[in-house]
Scaffold this active site. Structure first.
Site, PDB file in Angstrom:
ATOM      1  N   GLU A 202      -6.981  62.784   8.315  1.00  0.00           N
ATOM      2  CA  GLU A 202      -7.126  61.713   8.361  1.00  0.00           C
ATOM      3  C   GLU A 202      -7.300  61.028   6.928  1.00  0.00           C
ATOM      4  O   GLU A 202      -8.150  61.194   6.145  1.00  0.00           O
ATOM      5  CB  GLU A 202      -8.667  61.533   8.944  1.00  0.00           C
ATOM      6  CG  GLU A 202      -8.768  61.926  10.472  1.00  0.00           C
ATOM      7  CD  GLU A 202      -8.218  61.173  11.431  1.00  0.00           C
ATOM      8  OE1 GLU A 202      -7.839  59.959  10.841  1.00  0.00           O
ATOM      9  OE2 GLU A 202      -8.031  61.251  12.448  1.00  0.00           O
TER      10      GLU A 202
ATOM     11  N   CYS B  44     -11.203  53.379   5.534  1.00  0.00           N
ATOM     12  CA  CYS B  44      -9.712  53.724   5.518  1.00  0.00           C
ATOM     13  C   CYS B  44      -8.749  52.908   6.311  1.00  0.00           C
ATOM     14  O   CYS B  44      -7.760  52.632   6.036  1.00  0.00           O
ATOM     15  CB  CYS B  44      -9.631  55.241   5.962  1.00  0.00           C
ATOM     16  SG  CYS B  44     -10.407  55.271   7.574  1.00  0.00           S
TER      17      CYS B  44
ATOM     18  N   ASN C 160     -17.289  57.957   2.170  1.00  0.00           N
ATOM     19  CA  ASN C 160     -17.528  56.384   2.552  1.00  0.00           C
ATOM     20  C   ASN C 160     -18.468  56.602   3.805  1.00  0.00           C
ATOM     21  O   ASN C 160     -19.114  55.690   4.087  1.00  0.00           O
ATOM     22  CB  ASN C 160     -16.386  55.601   2.861  1.00  0.00           C
ATOM     23  CG  ASN C 160     -15.232  56.320   3.953  1.00  0.00           C
ATOM     24  OD1 ASN C 160     -15.598  57.607   4.167  1.00  0.00           O
ATOM     25  ND2 ASN C 160     -14.366  55.680   4.375  1.00  0.00           N
TER      26      ASN C 160
ATOM     27  N   GLU D   4      -8.598  62.219  15.394  1.00  0.00           N
ATOM     28  CA  GLU D   4     -10.201  62.357  15.876  1.00  0.00           C
ATOM     29  C   GLU D   4     -10.464  61.764  17.141  1.00  0.00           C
ATOM     30  O   GLU D   4      -9.914  60.752  17.409  1.00  0.00           O
ATOM     31  CB  GLU D   4     -10.886  62.135  14.605  1.00  0.00           C
ATOM     32  CG  GLU D   4     -10.446  62.972  13.330  1.00  0.00           C
ATOM     33  CD  GLU D   4     -11.544  63.060  12.303  1.00  0.00           C
ATOM     34  OE1 GLU D   4     -11.727  62.071  11.717  1.00  0.00           O
ATOM     35  OE2 GLU D   4     -12.148  64.228  12.279  1.00  0.00           O
TER      36      GLU D   4
HETATM   37  P1  NDP Z   1     -10.195  62.224  -1.828  1.00  0.00           P
HETATM   38  O1  NDP Z   1      -8.940  62.586  -1.081  1.00  0.00           O
HETATM   39  O2  NDP Z   1     -10.346  62.145  -3.353  1.00  0.00           O
HETATM   40  O3  NDP Z   1     -11.296  63.398  -1.335  1.00  0.00           O
HETATM   41  C1  NDP Z   1     -11.592  63.969  -0.013  1.00  0.00           C
HETATM   42  C2  NDP Z   1     -12.103  65.273  -0.100  1.00  0.00           C
HETATM   43  O4  NDP Z   1     -11.202  66.381  -0.227  1.00  0.00           O
HETATM   44  C3  NDP Z   1     -13.375  65.394  -1.040  1.00  0.00           C
HETATM   45  O5  NDP Z   1     -14.467  65.990  -0.399  1.00  0.00           O
HETATM   46  C4  NDP Z   1     -12.554  66.140  -2.229  1.00  0.00           C
HETATM   47  O6  NDP Z   1     -13.805  66.743  -2.949  1.00  0.00           O
HETATM   48  C5  NDP Z   1     -11.659  67.110  -1.517  1.00  0.00           C
HETATM   49  N1  NDP Z   1     -10.779  67.604  -2.296  1.00  0.00           N
HETATM   50  C6  NDP Z   1     -10.032  67.084  -3.287  1.00  0.00           C
HETATM   51  N2  NDP Z   1      -9.055  67.699  -3.657  1.00  0.00           N
HETATM   52  C7  NDP Z   1      -9.173  69.060  -2.905  1.00  0.00           C
HETATM   53  C8  NDP Z   1      -8.086  70.026  -2.790  1.00  0.00           C
HETATM   54  N3  NDP Z   1      -7.179  70.472  -3.557  1.00  0.00           N
HETATM   55  N4  NDP Z   1      -8.549  70.868  -1.941  1.00  0.00           N
HETATM   56  C9  NDP Z   1      -9.300  70.899  -1.030  1.00  0.00           C
HETATM   57  N5  NDP Z   1     -10.179  69.679  -0.884  1.00  0.00           N
HETATM   58  C10 NDP Z   1     -10.022  68.672  -1.850  1.00  0.00           C
HETATM   59  O7  NDP Z   1     -10.989  61.148  -1.071  1.00  0.00           O
HETATM   60  P2  NDP Z   1     -12.154  60.259  -1.471  1.00  0.00           P
HETATM   61  O8  NDP Z   1     -13.431  61.152  -1.000  1.00  0.00           O
HETATM   62  O9  NDP Z   1     -12.139  59.448  -2.579  1.00  0.00           O
HETATM   63  O10 NDP Z   1     -12.115  59.457  -0.112  1.00  0.00           O
HETATM   64  C11 NDP Z   1     -11.316  58.041  -0.079  1.00  0.00           C
HETATM   65  C12 NDP Z   1     -10.108  58.234   0.843  1.00  0.00           C
HETATM   66  O11 NDP Z   1     -10.354  58.910   1.931  1.00  0.00           O
HETATM   67  C13 NDP Z   1      -9.413  57.134   0.814  1.00  0.00           C
HETATM   68  O12 NDP Z   1      -8.021  57.319   0.798  1.00  0.00           O
HETATM   69  C14 NDP Z   1      -9.417  56.765   2.373  1.00  0.00           C
HETATM   70  O13 NDP Z   1      -8.591  56.024   2.812  1.00  0.00           O
HETATM   71  C15 NDP Z   1      -9.563  58.250   3.052  1.00  0.00           C
HETATM   72  N6  NDP Z   1     -10.412  58.253   3.991  1.00  0.00           N
HETATM   73  C16 NDP Z   1      -9.905  58.124   5.398  1.00  0.00           C
HETATM   74  C17 NDP Z   1     -10.442  58.069   6.533  1.00  0.00           C
HETATM   75  C18 NDP Z   1      -9.814  58.135   7.786  1.00  0.00           C
HETATM   76  O14 NDP Z   1     -10.227  58.518   8.842  1.00  0.00           O
HETATM   77  N7  NDP Z   1      -8.289  58.122   7.935  1.00  0.00           N
HETATM   78  C19 NDP Z   1     -11.798  57.643   6.730  1.00  0.00           C
HETATM   79  C20 NDP Z   1     -12.251  57.300   5.373  1.00  0.00           C
HETATM   80  C21 NDP Z   1     -11.681  57.817   4.277  1.00  0.00           C
HETATM   81  P3  NDP Z   1     -14.006  65.878  -4.489  1.00  0.00           P
HETATM   82  O15 NDP Z   1     -14.654  64.624  -3.963  1.00  0.00           O
HETATM   83  O16 NDP Z   1     -15.064  66.918  -5.017  1.00  0.00           O
HETATM   84  O17 NDP Z   1     -12.964  65.560  -5.118  1.00  0.00           O
END
Ligand code: NDP
Length: 484
Positions: free
Chosen positions: A250, A284, A153, A458
Site C-alpha cells: 500500500e 496516501c 499517519n 486491503e
Molecule cells: P516509509 O516508506 O518511509 O516507511 C514505511 C515503513 O517501512 C516504516 O515503518 C519504515 O521504517 C519501514 N521501512 C523503511 N525502509 C525499510 C526497508 N528497507 N525494509 C523494511 N521496512 C522499511 O513511509 P512513511 O512512514 O514515511 O509513510 C509515508 C508514506 O506511506 C507515503 O508515501 C504514503 O503515501 C504512504 N502511505 C500509503 C498508504 C496506503 O494505504 N496506500 C497509507 C498511508 C501511507 P522507518 O520509519 O523506521 O524508516
C-alpha cells in the site's frame, strides 16, 4: 511520562524490553515534547518475535474460524469501549486532532477486527466435480507468519487493517510500526491478548527501516504487508521476491480530483478540503492534483479560500480544532521545501504557505493555483497540506493529464453528468475511485493502488485472498490408468 508504555515491544503475550536497542524518542508533534522513550529491536528481540509467531501459528490455525472470529470481535468491542483513551494516545503519537482520531482511527481498527472476525467462520474451499465421480476439493490455508510494516499517519488503523485479515485466516503476525508513531500498535496487541488471542499470535516490535528489512528477509516469514512510500515499497518487494514471499504493498500517490463546471461547487470544495487537508494532508489517497474546469476556476478558488478561513488550527486535544500539526519536524520541512519549489517554479500561492508561529510542527493549509503538469508539486507526493489546482478545458484533455503519473492509488470526479462520471472512472488508471465524494475507506470495500501505488488490496473479502492460499486436492473414485 504519561504515554510511556511498559516496554518497547510486545512479544509472546507480554511486554518485553531490550535497552541495547537504538533509542527512539516519541515526540508530541503539537508541542515538540518527548512523551515516551523506546528502543529499537535488537537481533535478539527480532528472533524472539519471529519464534513466538512461528510457534503460535499451527495451533491458531487449528482453531475453528468461529473461535478465531470470536476473539477478533471481542477485541473490536474492547477497542470501541476504549475509543476515547485510544484516540488521546493516537493524537499524542501523530498530532492529529482528537476530533479526527475519535472517528477515524481506533474505530476504523475496530471495524476491521469486527469485519474480518465475522468472515473468519466462512472461509472455506470448494468442491469441483470432474466427471466419472472424480472430484477436486480445495482447502483455504493460512500462509504462516506474516509481517506487517506500517507508516506513521494511521498507526492504529494500519496495525488492524493488516492484523485482522491475517489473524482471521489463521496466520500469526509480527508488526513493526513506524518509529515515528510506535505507541498505538502496542495497545492493539494488548487488546488482542485481553480478548483471548493466544500468546504469540500478534507481536509488535519497534524499529527503524533496518528492523523492517531483517523481518522481510527472514525465511520463517511467508508474507509481507507494507504501508509506506514507493521507494520503500520497491526495496521491500524486491527483498520479499528473493524468498518468493507473498506481498501487499500500500504505497503513495499523487491522485487527481477532477471538478467539472456542472458540479455542485460546495460539494467539490468539501471533497478538495477532505482530500487535501484531513490529517494535515498526510493521507496516501489524497487528491492533491485538483483539476478544475476553467469556467469555474475563480469561483472554486474563491469558495475554497473562504472555507479554509474556517479551519480551526491549534491544540489537537481541543475538540473544536479541525487542523493539527504535521507528524514531525522532518515532514514539516519536507512540505516547506515543496512550497518553496512551487513558488520558484511559478505556481500562484493563493492560500497559506507558511509555518505557523507556535510550538510544534504546524503548517498553514496551502493552496497553489495555476499549477502546470510538469511542476514538481504536481508530480511528487508531498504528504503534507499542500493542494495544487490545475485548469483544464475538455474531458479528453483532463483524462489524459489525470493519468499522466507513475502513481495510481486513487482518483475522483465531481460532476452532475451521470454518464460522464462513469466514463471518467472507467478511464482512470487508479485502484480506488470516487464519484462526487472523496477519501472514504470503509472496511467493506477493497482499498489499494494500481501502477506504482501498490500490489494487492486491503479490506473487503479480497483481503482474504492476500492472507491465505488454496491447496488443491484431486480425488479419484476410479482405477488409475497408466500407459504401461
Ligand atoms: P516509509 O516508506 O518511509 O516507511 C514505511 C515503513 O517501512 C516504516 O515503518 C519504515 O521504517 C519501514 N521501512 C523503511 N525502509 C525499510 C526497508 N528497507 N525494509 C523494511 N521496512 C522499511 O513511509 P512513511 O512512514 O514515511 O509513510 C509515508 C508514506 O506511506 C507515503 O508515501 C504514503 O503515501 C504512504 N502511505 C500509503 C498508504 C496506503 O494505504 N496506500 C497509507 C498511508 C501511507 P522507518 O520509519 O523506521 O524508516
Amino acid at each position: 511520562m504519561k504515554f510511556q508504555p511498559r516496554a518497547s515491544h510486545f512479544i509472546d503475550g507480554e511486554y518485553v524490553e531490550d535497552t541495547n536497542g537504538t533509542a527512539i524518542e516519541v515526540i508530541y508533534p503539537a508541542t515538540g515534547e518527548v512523551i515516551a522513550r523506546l528502543h529499537s529491536a535488537t537481533p535478539v528481540i527480532v528472533e524472539q518475535a519471529l519464534n513466538s509467531a512461528k510457534n503460535a501459528q499451527a495451533a491458531w490455525a487449528a482453531l475453528s474460524g468461529t473461535e478465531r472470529g470470536r476473539i477478533l470481535r471481542r477485541a473490536s468491542d474492547i477497542m470501541r469501549e476504549r475509543n476515547y483513551d485510544l484516540s488521546v494516545l493516537e493524537t499524542h503519537d501523530t498530532g492529529k486532532p482528537i476530533q479526527e482520531t475519535t472517528v477515524a482511527d481506533a474505530t476504523s481498527g475496530a471495524d476491521a477486527l469486527e469485519y474480518f472476525g465475522g468472515l473468519a467462520a466462512s472461509l472455506t474451499g470448494e468442491h469441483i466435480p470432474l466427471g466419472g465421480g472424480d472430484f477436486v476439493y480445495t482447502i483455504r490455508e493460512a500462509l504462516g507468519v506474516c509481517v506487517g510494516i506500517g507508516a506513521w499517519n494511521y498507526p492504529t488503523q494500519i496495525a488492524c487493517w493488516k492484523g485482522a485479515p491475517a489473524l482471521a485466516c489463521g496466520n500469526t503476525m509480527v508488526f513493526k510500526p513506524s518509529e515515528t508513531t510506535p505507541l498505538s500498535a502496542l495497545k492493539v496487541a494488548e487488546i488482542l491478548v485481553e480478548a483471548g488471542a493466544p500468546k504469540g499470535v500478534y507481536n509488535v516490535i519497534q524499529g527503524y527501516g533496518d528492523v523492517g528489512a531483517s523481518l522481510v528477509t527472514d525465511p520463517r516469514v511467508a508474507k509481507v504487508s507494507l504501508t509506506g512510500s514507493v521507494p520503500t515499497g520497491r526495496k521491500v518487494y524486491a527483498a520479499a521476491a528473493d524468498g518468493m514471499k507473498h506481498v501487499t504493498m500500500e504505497l503513495g500517490g499523487k491522485s487527481p480530483m477532477i471538478v467539472f463546471d456542472d458540479a455542485d461547487i460546495e460539494n467539490a470544495v468539501s471533497g478538495a478540503i477532505l482530500g487535501n487537508f484531513y490529517s494535515s494532508g498526510q493521507v496516501c489517497s489524497n487528491g492533491t492534483r485538483v483539476f478544475v474546469q476553467k469556467s469555474i476556476k475563480e469561483a472554486f478558488l474563491r469558495r475554497l479560500s473562504e472555507r479554509l478561513d474556517h479551519a480551526k488550527i491549534g491544540d489537537p486535544m481541543d475538540e473544536n480544532v479541525s487542523f493539527g500539526p504535521m507528524v514531525s519536524e522532518n515532514q514539516m520541512n519536507i512540505a516547506l521545501g515543496y512550497i518553496e519549489k512551487g513558488k520558484a517554479e511559478g505556481a500562484r500561492l493563493i492560500y497559506g504557505g507558511e509555518r505557523i508561529d507556535r510550538d510544534g510542527y504546524f503548517l498553514q493549509p496551502t493552496v497553489f493555483a495555476d499549477v502546470t503538469d510538469n511542476m514538481t508539486i504536481a508530480r511528487e507526493e508531498i504528504f503534507g497540506p499542500v493542494m495544487s489546482v490545475l485548469d483544464f478545458e475538455t474531458e479528453e484533455e483532463v483524462m489524459a493529464r489525470a493519468n499522466d503519473t507513475e502513481f495510481g492509488l486513487a482518483a475522483g470526479v465531481f460532476t452532475n453528468d451521470l454518464t460522464r462520471a462513469h466514463r471518467i472512472v472507467a478511464g482512470f488508471e487508479a485502484g480506488t475511485c470516487y464519484i462526487n465524494t472523496y477519501n472514504l475507506a470503509p472496511v467493506e470495500a477493497p482499498f489499494g493502488g494500481s501502477k506504482m501505488s501498490g500490489v494487492g488490496r486491503e479490506n473487503s473479502k479480497l483481503a482474504i485472498n492476500h492472507f491465505s492460499e488454496m491447496k488443491t486436492v484431486y480425488v479419484s473414485m476410479n482405477d488409475v490408468e497408466a500407459p504401461y
